[in-house]
Write an enzyme that holds these catalytic residues in place. Structure first.
Site, PDB file in Angstrom:
ATOM      1  CB  THR A 130       7.583  -4.137  -6.623  1.00 54.48           C
ATOM      2  OG1 THR A 130       7.582  -4.435  -8.020  1.00 54.48           O
ATOM      3  CG2 THR A 130       7.809  -2.637  -6.498  1.00 54.48           C
ATOM      4  CG  ASP A 131       9.829  -7.440 -10.306  1.00 53.51           C
ATOM      5  OD1 ASP A 131       8.876  -6.625 -10.186  1.00 53.51           O
ATOM      6  OD2 ASP A 131       9.777  -8.427 -11.071  1.00 53.51           O
ATOM      7  CD  GLU A 132       6.108  -3.215 -11.570  1.00 52.70           C
ATOM      8  OE1 GLU A 132       5.876  -2.073 -11.980  1.00 52.70           O
ATOM      9  OE2 GLU A 132       5.238  -4.105 -11.490  1.00 52.70           O
ATOM     10  CE1 TYR A 155       3.339  -0.144  -6.821  1.00 56.55           C
ATOM     11  CE2 TYR A 155       4.528  -1.188  -8.636  1.00 56.55           C
ATOM     12  CZ  TYR A 155       3.997  -1.241  -7.358  1.00 56.55           C
ATOM     13  OH  TYR A 155       4.131  -2.394  -6.607  1.00 56.55           O
ATOM     14  CE  LYS A 159       6.050  -0.965  -3.005  1.00 55.99           C
ATOM     15  NZ  LYS A 159       5.253  -1.231  -1.774  1.00 55.99           N
TER      16      LYS A 159
HETATM   17  P1  NAD Z   1      -3.667  -4.136  -3.582  1.00 53.73           P
HETATM   18  O1  NAD Z   1      -3.844  -2.917  -4.405  1.00 53.73           O
HETATM   19  O2  NAD Z   1      -4.446  -5.357  -3.907  1.00 53.73           O
HETATM   20  O3  NAD Z   1      -3.973  -3.812  -2.037  1.00 53.73           O
HETATM   21  C1  NAD Z   1      -3.486  -2.671  -1.407  1.00 53.73           C
HETATM   22  C2  NAD Z   1      -4.145  -2.560  -0.036  1.00 53.73           C
HETATM   23  O4  NAD Z   1      -3.581  -1.412   0.625  1.00 53.73           O
HETATM   24  C3  NAD Z   1      -5.660  -2.331  -0.097  1.00 53.73           C
HETATM   25  O5  NAD Z   1      -6.304  -3.098   0.884  1.00 53.73           O
HETATM   26  C4  NAD Z   1      -5.796  -0.838   0.200  1.00 53.73           C
HETATM   27  O6  NAD Z   1      -7.032  -0.479   0.800  1.00 53.73           O
HETATM   28  C5  NAD Z   1      -4.633  -0.626   1.140  1.00 53.73           C
HETATM   29  N1  NAD Z   1      -4.208   0.791   1.147  1.00 53.73           N
HETATM   30  C6  NAD Z   1      -3.971   1.587   0.060  1.00 53.73           C
HETATM   31  N2  NAD Z   1      -3.653   2.830   0.446  1.00 53.73           N
HETATM   32  C7  NAD Z   1      -3.647   2.812   1.817  1.00 53.73           C
HETATM   33  C8  NAD Z   1      -3.381   3.790   2.798  1.00 53.73           C
HETATM   34  N3  NAD Z   1      -3.041   5.049   2.454  1.00 53.73           N
HETATM   35  N4  NAD Z   1      -3.471   3.445   4.102  1.00 53.73           N
HETATM   36  C9  NAD Z   1      -3.819   2.181   4.462  1.00 53.73           C
HETATM   37  N5  NAD Z   1      -4.107   1.217   3.565  1.00 53.73           N
HETATM   38  C10 NAD Z   1      -4.005   1.517   2.249  1.00 53.73           C
HETATM   39  O7  NAD Z   1      -2.107  -4.419  -3.603  1.00 53.73           O
HETATM   40  P2  NAD Z   1      -1.329  -5.814  -3.626  1.00 53.73           P
HETATM   41  O8  NAD Z   1      -1.223  -6.302  -5.020  1.00 53.73           O
HETATM   42  O9  NAD Z   1      -1.902  -6.704  -2.564  1.00 53.73           O
HETATM   43  O10 NAD Z   1       0.130  -5.321  -3.196  1.00 53.73           O
HETATM   44  C11 NAD Z   1       0.492  -5.272  -1.821  1.00 53.73           C
HETATM   45  C12 NAD Z   1       1.931  -4.796  -1.703  1.00 53.73           C
HETATM   46  O11 NAD Z   1       2.797  -5.679  -2.405  1.00 53.73           O
HETATM   47  C13 NAD Z   1       2.172  -3.408  -2.301  1.00 53.73           C
HETATM   48  O12 NAD Z   1       3.055  -2.726  -1.441  1.00 53.73           O
HETATM   49  C14 NAD Z   1       2.825  -3.688  -3.643  1.00 53.73           C
HETATM   50  O13 NAD Z   1       3.686  -2.643  -4.009  1.00 53.73           O
HETATM   51  C15 NAD Z   1       3.610  -4.944  -3.313  1.00 53.73           C
HETATM   52  N6  NAD Z   1       3.849  -5.835  -4.466  1.00 53.73           N
HETATM   53  C16 NAD Z   1       2.828  -6.225  -5.279  1.00 53.73           C
HETATM   54  C17 NAD Z   1       3.064  -7.095  -6.341  1.00 53.73           C
HETATM   55  C18 NAD Z   1       1.940  -7.564  -7.229  1.00 53.73           C
HETATM   56  O14 NAD Z   1       2.212  -8.259  -8.219  1.00 53.73           O
HETATM   57  N7  NAD Z   1       0.689  -7.277  -6.934  1.00 53.73           N
HETATM   58  C19 NAD Z   1       4.372  -7.550  -6.586  1.00 53.73           C
HETATM   59  C20 NAD Z   1       5.416  -7.122  -5.735  1.00 53.73           C
HETATM   60  C21 NAD Z   1       5.144  -6.270  -4.670  1.00 53.73           C
HETATM   61  P1  TYD Z   2       0.013  -5.653 -14.652  1.00 47.91           P
HETATM   62  O1  TYD Z   2      -0.786  -6.822 -14.196  1.00 47.91           O
HETATM   63  O2  TYD Z   2      -0.615  -4.321 -14.663  1.00 47.91           O
HETATM   64  O3  TYD Z   2       1.363  -5.665 -13.775  1.00 47.91           O
HETATM   65  P2  TYD Z   2       2.703  -4.753 -13.922  1.00 47.91           P
HETATM   66  O4  TYD Z   2       2.433  -3.629 -14.816  1.00 47.91           O
HETATM   67  O5  TYD Z   2       2.918  -4.318 -12.518  1.00 47.91           O
HETATM   68  O6  TYD Z   2       3.754  -5.693 -14.424  1.00 47.91           O
HETATM   69  O7  TYD Z   2       0.551  -5.936 -16.129  1.00 47.91           O
HETATM   70  C1  TYD Z   2       1.306  -7.098 -16.434  1.00 47.91           C
HETATM   71  C2  TYD Z   2       1.714  -6.998 -17.901  1.00 47.91           C
HETATM   72  O8  TYD Z   2       0.537  -7.092 -18.715  1.00 47.91           O
HETATM   73  C3  TYD Z   2       2.354  -5.673 -18.271  1.00 47.91           C
HETATM   74  O9  TYD Z   2       3.368  -5.912 -19.249  1.00 47.91           O
HETATM   75  C4  TYD Z   2       1.221  -4.868 -18.896  1.00 47.91           C
HETATM   76  C5  TYD Z   2       0.369  -5.946 -19.549  1.00 47.91           C
HETATM   77  N1  TYD Z   2      -1.094  -5.666 -19.615  1.00 47.91           N
HETATM   78  C6  TYD Z   2      -1.768  -5.794 -20.830  1.00 47.91           C
HETATM   79  O10 TYD Z   2      -1.188  -6.115 -21.887  1.00 47.91           O
HETATM   80  N2  TYD Z   2      -3.121  -5.541 -20.837  1.00 47.91           N
HETATM   81  C7  TYD Z   2      -3.797  -5.191 -19.720  1.00 47.91           C
HETATM   82  O11 TYD Z   2      -5.036  -4.939 -19.800  1.00 47.91           O
HETATM   83  C8  TYD Z   2      -3.090  -5.079 -18.476  1.00 47.91           C
HETATM   84  C9  TYD Z   2      -3.801  -4.678 -17.217  1.00 47.91           C
HETATM   85  C10 TYD Z   2      -1.735  -5.331 -18.469  1.00 47.91           C
END
Ligand code: NAD
Ligand code: TYD
Length: 341
Positions: A130-132, A155, A159
């Protein structure tokens, strides 16, 4: 099924989650030479429904990646060509409330996968990051792959640790590792705790929309289908030992995202409620993704308006998917997180 020798087996972790399930659907629809093994612990964020029409085409193991013994059996039973590690605890707010599980899954789980992949000579290991991990930007500038890691939430710290372990395996053992770092995703099957689905669902239910702080925090939004295509580009054309940023070219303040969705749904702006800010809230993320563009040709196809419009349509059409979540344990989480905030 893997019936022919020319087929490649991908072990995908977290395949029942938001991005993992979008990835598996895309690969099974578009790459006829790939067989998928999905390893998922099935946490609150997972939903087997996300792959309902695809279950016949992939093998599923309900396994926690932090359980090395159980994970090891999968590597013994199957010849794995490639690992794509999506499995993670993924929500910043939950990491602030309870960091321990983030270390267990995101750090220890990734280490287990790296060790087993090394032992079993896996041909490619892609760590989905992630960019975070880069921290927080001021009003200008963008993250490049050379930006020093400076994670600021439990988090992002977990990562970043996983990324460093993955890179250490490349340098120490010459293991074929790649890392992709993507910006904020949105699209179908996203769990409602994240901003965009939360806003759509609350607006549809005429519930208030909690906006943290002054609402001017900026994220670079990317449609999940663009992220998935970016990952495929990295897998096919990325250089081993490299990091690839994936971005959406769509920076927006949270307040503007919310107003756009409310206007689309003809809902009043009075639904917005400014609430107490997130602790340590990162101000701005922005991605320079010129490396993946130059080396693989990747460019995101969605602009933010088209992407949000289609996401709104998906949540309207798939109400039963999110109603089921809303009626389960999520109710308790929501109350704890937002009541009296
Ligand atoms: P999500 O929370 O929707 O899904 C996570 C999945 O991982 C779930 O199916 C969960 O059951 C499984 N999981 C969790 N713990 C586990 C474990 N110990 N063993 C096996 N499976 C496990 O997450 P997402 O949004 O689909 O993100 C997927 C990946 O992409 C993550 O690694 C996250 O850091 C990365 N990512 C997410 C975003 C975003 O905006 N959502 C952006 C950049 C990177
Ligand atoms: P989020 O979807 O949790 O992603 P991330 O924290 O990984 O960027 O949040 C996106 C942005 O929205 C973040 O600046 C936090 C804000 N946010 C709110 O203002 N209200 C909310 O209820 C949530 C979940 C997020």
């Amino acid at each position: 099924m893997r019936v022919f020798n020319y087929m490649k087996t991908y072990l995908v972790t977290g395949g029942f989650g938001f991005i993992g399930s979008n990835f598996i659907r895309y690969v099974l629809d578009n790459k006829k030479d790939v067989y998928i093994i999905n390893v998922d612990k099935v946490t609150y964020a997972a939903n087997p429904e996300n792959l309902a029409d695809y279950s016949a085409n992939c093998k599923f193991y309900k396994v926690d990646i932090a359980d090395k013994t159980a994970l090891s059996k999968i590597f013994i039973e199957n010849k794995i060509d490639c690992v794509v590690n999506f499995a993670a605890e993924s929500h910043v707010d939950r990491s602030i409330a309870d960091p321990g599980i983030f270390i267990k899954t995101n750090v220890e789980g990734t280490l287990n996968l790296l060790e087993l992949s090394l032992k079993h000579n896996v041909g490619k290991f892609l760590q989905v990051s992630t960019d975070e991990v880069y921290g927080s930007l001021g009003a200008s500038g963008k993250f490049s792959e050379d930006t020093p890691l400076s994670p600021r939430s439990p988090y992002s710290a977990s990562k970043a640790s996983a990324d460093m372990l993955a890179m250490a395996f490349f340098h120490t053992y010459n293991m074929p590792v790649l890392i992709s770092r993507c910006s904020n995703n949105y699209g179908p099957y996203q769990f409602p705790e994240k901003l965009i689905p939360l806003v759509i669902i609350n607006a549809l239910n005429n519930k208030y929309i909690p906006l943290y702080g002054d609402g001017k925090n900026v994220r670079d939004w990317i449609h999940v289908s663009d992220h998935v295509k970016g990952i495929c580009s990295v897998l096919e054309k990325g250089k081993l030992g490299e990091v690839y940023n994936i971005g959406g070219n769509s920076e927006a303040e949270n307040i503007d995202i919310i107003i756009y969705i409310l206007n689309k749904l003809n809902k009043p702006h009075s639904l917005i409620k400014y609430v107490k800010d997130r602790q340590g809230h990162d101000r701005r993320y922005a991605m320079d993704f010129s490396r993946i563009n130059a080396e693989t040709g990747f460019l995101p196809e969605y602009n933010i308006e088209k992407g949000i419009d289609s996401t709104i349509s998906w949540y309207i059409k798939n109400e039963s998917w999110w109603q089921e979540i809303l009626s389960g344990d999520y109710k308790e989480y929501y109350k704890k997180m937002y009541e009296n905030r």
